[in-house]
Design a protein around this motif. Structure first.
Motif, mmCIF file in Angstrom:
data_model
loop_
_atom_site.group_PDB
_atom_site.id
_atom_site.type_symbol
_atom_site.label_atom_id
_atom_site.label_comp_id
_atom_site.label_asym_id
_atom_site.label_seq_id
_atom_site.Cartn_x
_atom_site.Cartn_y
_atom_site.Cartn_z
ATOM 1 N N UNK A 1 -5.669 0.973 -3.073
ATOM 2 C CA UNK A 1 -6.451 -0.098 -2.443
ATOM 3 C C UNK A 1 -6.326 -0.056 -0.924
ATOM 4 N N UNK A 2 -7.022 0.885 -0.306
ATOM 5 C CA UNK A 2 -6.980 1.020 1.153
ATOM 6 C C UNK A 2 -7.850 -0.014 1.864
ATOM 7 N N UNK A 3 -8.704 -0.709 1.115
ATOM 8 C CA UNK A 3 -9.614 -1.689 1.724
ATOM 9 C C UNK A 3 -9.203 -3.133 1.427
ATOM 10 N N UNK A 4 -8.028 -3.301 0.825
ATOM 11 C CA UNK A 4 -7.509 -4.632 0.483
ATOM 12 C C UNK A 4 -8.469 -5.415 -0.401
ATOM 13 N N UNK A 5 -9.059 -4.749 -1.363
ATOM 14 C CA UNK A 5 -10.006 -5.406 -2.251
ATOM 15 C C UNK A 5 -9.314 -6.274 -3.292
#
Length: 402
Positions: free
Chosen positions: A89-93
């Motif tokens: 989760x690199x986009x903090x979803x």
């Protein structure tokens, strides 16, 4: 030289002689379900990367966006999914709040999920090949729009369409584009409203009792009359959906929104004005036959008596003296728009008279109307209270009808 995935026994012995410890790393193995979850999450990440936002719910959204939104809600709600995907989760979803509370089973597959979203999935289709699939709600809207019958009482509505078209032509009414950026669920339609959809003008004649649609929104059954003499019994949301899908759909404004009376002045507005009603003393056969119910209706900013002082020499007054039957004082009016509105309101009762001017040249005069004075009184009341757009003049019955 080809790269080897694993060290051979000889390599390990060589590294050991060089004093390098070889640590055996276990390769993470995923179950089929975990692989499916990861693949689904990567699709959501790709959507966010391409669009710069989270996928959103809503029937006006693309079906893939709706699917991703539900899928993301479902992933966030399951602890084991969050733990599985944390490292990806690199986009903090996973840390944002769920977009909605969709209660969908955890182990649902994509085809079943599409059906939950109202999309019919054919056996030979795949989630990766769905591009132009209509939802069942879209199909229902199309079917309802197409399912029209002849309007048996169209004679009551035909004058409305004619008057609205005349008011559009003269600028009293306008059409405004359907605002898709306002959102499907925020759009509303009401009784006595005119819209343009599918290239035709439509009039909402009746609105039934409100009820809750399956998705929780308010809906109602409408009776919609079309300018070609047809009608349909369509759901409110289906009509809105049809307008949403139609790139050319528009709203028709109400005359009372057109600047006749306003708290903001324009260069055409005047502080006070007068609607005047005149009766002719002409001996023209048409006038003599119905003198008491034939009237000229106009709007002036000057004194009415001064306006008619030279009536017997002006073709517009039928080259004869006139009697002032009634006057109505108004404030802050747009004289030109108001006079056009009145003349077009009574257009079906307009009398076409030919007379000769003082030089003997024939002139056609079209500013006289076969309308009783009590009807004119009522019309002026509707103009003043801003409801004139909700009525039309029934020539046969000599009365205003809603």
């Amino acid at each position: 030289m080809a790269k080897k995935d694993k060290l051979t026994k000889e390599d390990e012995d060589l590294l050991a002689e060089l004093g390098v410890e070889v640590e055996a790393k276990a390769v993470k193995k995923y179950t089929a379900r975990e692989e499916r979850i990861i693949a689904g999450f990567e699709e959501i990440q790709k959507f966010v990367e391409e669009h710069g936002r989270l996928p959103q719910h809503g029937e006006e959204r693309d079906i893939f966006e709706r699917l991703y939104a539900v899928r993301l809600d479902r992933i966030r709600a399951q602890k084991e999914c969050v733990e599985l995907l944390n490292g990806l989760d690199t986009q903090n979803l996973l840390t944002a709040e769920p977009a909605s509370g969709h209660s969908i089973p955890d182990d649902i597959d994509d085809d079943t999920l599409l059906q939950e979203l109202g999309v019919e999935v054919k056996d030979d289709s795949s989630i990766t090949r769905l591009r132009h699939v209509r939802s069942s709600a879209d199909k229902r809207a199309v079917e309802e729009m197409a399912n029209r019958t002849r309007c048996e009482d169209f004679d009551q509505f035909k004058p409305l369409f004619e008057r609205v078209q005349q008011e559009l032509d003269s600028g009293i009414r306008e059409t405004i584009q359907f605002r898709k950026d306002s959102g499907f669920t925020k759009t509303d339609l009401k009784k006595a409203q005119f819209v343009i959809v599918g290239g035709q003008m439509a009039y909402i004649a009746e609105v039934g009792e409100s009820f809750k649609a399956p998705n929780g929104e308010e809906d109602a059954r409408l009776r919609v009359i079309y300018s070609n003499g047809m009608e349909s019994n369509i759901l409110l949301r289906s009509l809105i959906r049809a307008m949403y899908k139609d790139e050319t759909s528009r709203f028709v404004t109400d005359p009372k929104l057109g600047g006749l009376f306003s708290d903001q002045s324009s260069e055409d507005d005047v502080a006070t004005g007068t609607i005047y009603v005149l009766r002719s003393q002409s001996d023209h056969p048409t006038i003599q036959e119905s003198r008491d119910v034939i009237h000229k209706i106009g709007v002036t900013i000057s004194d009415v008596k001064r306006r008619i002082a030279n009536a017997k020499n002006e073709p517009t007054f039928l080259m004869a003296d006139v009697e002032v039957v009634a006057t109505y004082q108004l404030a802050n009016i747009n004289r030109f728009k108001l006079e056009k509105l009145i003349h077009q309101f009574f257009d079906q009762a307009r009398i076409d008279i030919e007379i000769k001017d003082r030089f003997g040249k024939p002139v056609r005069v079209r500013e006289w109307f076969l309308v009783p004075i009590f009807v004119i009184d009522e019309m002026v009341e509707k103009v003043m209270d801003g409801t004139i757009g909700e009525y039309y003049y029934d020539v046969g019955a000599a009365k205003l009808r809603r």
